[in-house]
Design a protein around this motif. Structure first.
Motif, PDB file in Angstrom:
ATOM      1  N   GLN A  47     -33.820  -3.780 -34.369  1.00 13.12           N
ATOM      2  CA  GLN A  47     -32.467  -3.260 -34.460  1.00 13.12           C
ATOM      3  C   GLN A  47     -31.472  -4.383 -34.198  1.00 13.12           C
ATOM      4  O   GLN A  47     -31.607  -5.098 -33.207  1.00 13.12           O
ATOM      5  CB  GLN A  47     -32.231  -2.149 -33.426  1.00 13.12           C
ATOM      6  N   PRO A  95     -27.485  -1.192 -31.724  1.00 14.78           N
ATOM      7  CA  PRO A  95     -28.083  -0.075 -30.982  1.00 14.78           C
ATOM      8  C   PRO A  95     -27.898   1.243 -31.726  1.00 14.78           C
ATOM      9  O   PRO A  95     -26.844   1.494 -32.329  1.00 14.78           O
ATOM     10  CB  PRO A  95     -27.304  -0.085 -29.659  1.00 14.78           C
ATOM     11  N   ASN A 108     -33.928  -5.274 -29.751  1.00 13.56           N
ATOM     12  CA  ASN A 108     -32.492  -5.262 -30.052  1.00 13.56           C
ATOM     13  C   ASN A 108     -31.995  -6.700 -30.089  1.00 13.56           C
ATOM     14  O   ASN A 108     -31.761  -7.329 -29.056  1.00 13.56           O
ATOM     15  CB  ASN A 108     -31.738  -4.457 -28.987  1.00 13.56           C
ATOM     16  N   ALA A 117     -24.980  -8.809 -31.311  1.00 10.89           N
ATOM     17  CA  ALA A 117     -25.680  -7.607 -30.853  1.00 10.89           C
ATOM     18  C   ALA A 117     -25.067  -7.100 -29.548  1.00 10.89           C
ATOM     19  O   ALA A 117     -24.762  -7.876 -28.649  1.00 10.89           O
ATOM     20  CB  ALA A 117     -27.169  -7.902 -30.658  1.00 10.89           C
ATOM     21  N   TRP A 177     -27.868  -2.521 -25.151  1.00 15.96           N
ATOM     22  CA  TRP A 177     -28.396  -1.180 -25.436  1.00 15.96           C
ATOM     23  C   TRP A 177     -28.027  -0.255 -24.280  1.00 15.96           C
ATOM     24  O   TRP A 177     -28.556  -0.372 -23.188  1.00 15.96           O
ATOM     25  CB  TRP A 177     -29.903  -1.228 -25.608  1.00 15.96           C
ATOM     26  N   VAL A 209     -37.469  -0.613 -25.080  1.00 18.73           N
ATOM     27  CA  VAL A 209     -36.430  -1.407 -25.730  1.00 18.73           C
ATOM     28  C   VAL A 209     -36.369  -2.780 -25.079  1.00 18.73           C
ATOM     29  O   VAL A 209     -36.162  -2.888 -23.870  1.00 18.73           O
ATOM     30  CB  VAL A 209     -35.044  -0.720 -25.641  1.00 18.73           C
ATOM     31  N   ASP A 250     -34.062  -5.466 -24.821  1.00 15.98           N
ATOM     32  CA  ASP A 250     -32.640  -5.679 -25.077  1.00 15.98           C
ATOM     33  C   ASP A 250     -32.309  -7.164 -24.961  1.00 15.98           C
ATOM     34  O   ASP A 250     -31.823  -7.643 -23.940  1.00 15.98           O
ATOM     35  CB  ASP A 250     -31.805  -4.854 -24.089  1.00 15.98           C
TER      36      ASP A 250
END
Length: 325
Positions: A83, A86, A124, A129, A132, A163, A165
């Motif tokens: 990703q 998020p 992520n 970015a 998250w 996740v 992150d």
């Protein structure tokens, strides 16, 4: 119907991480230590990730690996999903992938009494970015009353995703991980390459990582993937990028030249130059603000006829929907 192509950030992730040896470092960094100790990492192999759900919708998960667990005959699937933004509905998306994997398992092994373990990992990472902040648990989005949901207990699916992150990590923390050089370089480029007019300057602190990629087993393929991404998303001119390549070895120089020629050939085949793409993206950004990945990808894959219409429409469109209409 032709399947849509990946956006550049997703494509880079998929190509680099599809190598089990490269993905191992990332998975080891995210999974619980007790699970890492049980997984047979030497047996890790890429598994088919396309499946058809019972309602006949075809789906692709990002990357799916399989291996044995605790030396037993059963096996574990490690689902690696990327990703760059998020997504609050990611637990549901991942659950769909997992169900598809189990349905495919039953189609291949109709007498099986068990389904494979599927451990979902979401990475992520991407340009700009964001951290998250969404819940990683599916149950948090089922029903609107947490009290009722809690009283229902196991009648509500209890499922969460892991996740990683990376938006919250700095370069020192990325370097501290035991990552394959190509994976580390990919994550660095996710941070610094997009629309960067001075990538030659920003890559200088990481030149040793590029040199390590050149010395790795899959050097030619990884370098081509990385240089392709740089050419597609950065705005640094070829001369300045050449100063980075000149600090590398003969293999990197050869791959960089070959990659540049391939991209030029693709541009000529489409009747669209790289300069036209970058100019239109800059105009769209000035008019509408930061662009979603899907918009950038649509412009980057546009043909000559589309560019002729878009060049006029940028003057009159008030929204991105009007621009692409």
């Amino acid at each position: 119907m032709t399947a849509p192509q990946d956006a550049p950030h997703d494509s880079l992730f998929r190509k680099i991480m599809s190598n089990p040896a490269a993905a191992t470092g990332e998975l080891r960094a995210v999974l619980p230590e007790w699970l890492v100790a049980l997984i047979d990492w030497e047996a890790l192999e890429l598994a088919p990730s396309r499946y058809v759900l019972p309602n006949l919708r075809s789906r692709d998960s990002d990357i799916l690996f399989k291996t044995t667990l605790a030396g037993r005959d059963g096996y574990i699937h490690l689902l690696l999903e990327h990703q760059s933004t998020p997504d609050k509905h990611m637990p549901l998306r991942v659950l769909e992938y997992m169900i598809g994997t189990w349905c495919q398992h039953l189609a291949d092994h109709p007498t099986s009494d068990y389904y494979p373990l599927v451990i979902p990992v979401v990475v992520n990472s991407g340009p700009n970015a964001r951290r998250w902040t969404y819940s990683t648990r599916l149950c948090d989005r089922i029903g609107t009353d947490p009290g009722i949901r809690d009283h229902l207990g196991d009648l509500v699916p209890r499922f969460r995703i892991l996740v990683d992150d990376l938006a919250g990590l700095d370069f020192a923390e990325l370097y501290a991980r035991d990552l394959a050089p190509a994976v580390l370089m990919m994550l660095i480029l996710h941070r610094v390459a997009f629309r960067n007019e001075h990538l030659d300057r920003d890559l200088q602190p990481h030149i040793e990582v590029l040199r390590a990629v050149e010395e790795s087993p899959n050097a030619a393929g990884d370098l081509q993937t990385l240089f392709t991404y740089i050419s597609k998303v950065s705005e640094t001119n070829a001369h300045d990028l050449g100063q980075v390549v000149d600090q590398l070895g003969p293999l990197a120089k050869e791959v960089a030249m070959t990659t540049a020629e391939q991209l030029r050939a693709e541009g000529r085949a489409k009747g669209v130059t790289e300069g036209q793409v970058k100019t239109l993206l800059r105009q769209l950004t000035l008019k509408f603000g930061p662009l979603p990945d899907k918009v950038i990808h649509r412009v980057e894959t546009g043909n000559a006829d589309q560019f002729e219409a878009w060049t006029e429409r940028i003057l009159t469109a008030n929204t991105l929907d009007e621009f692409f209409d």
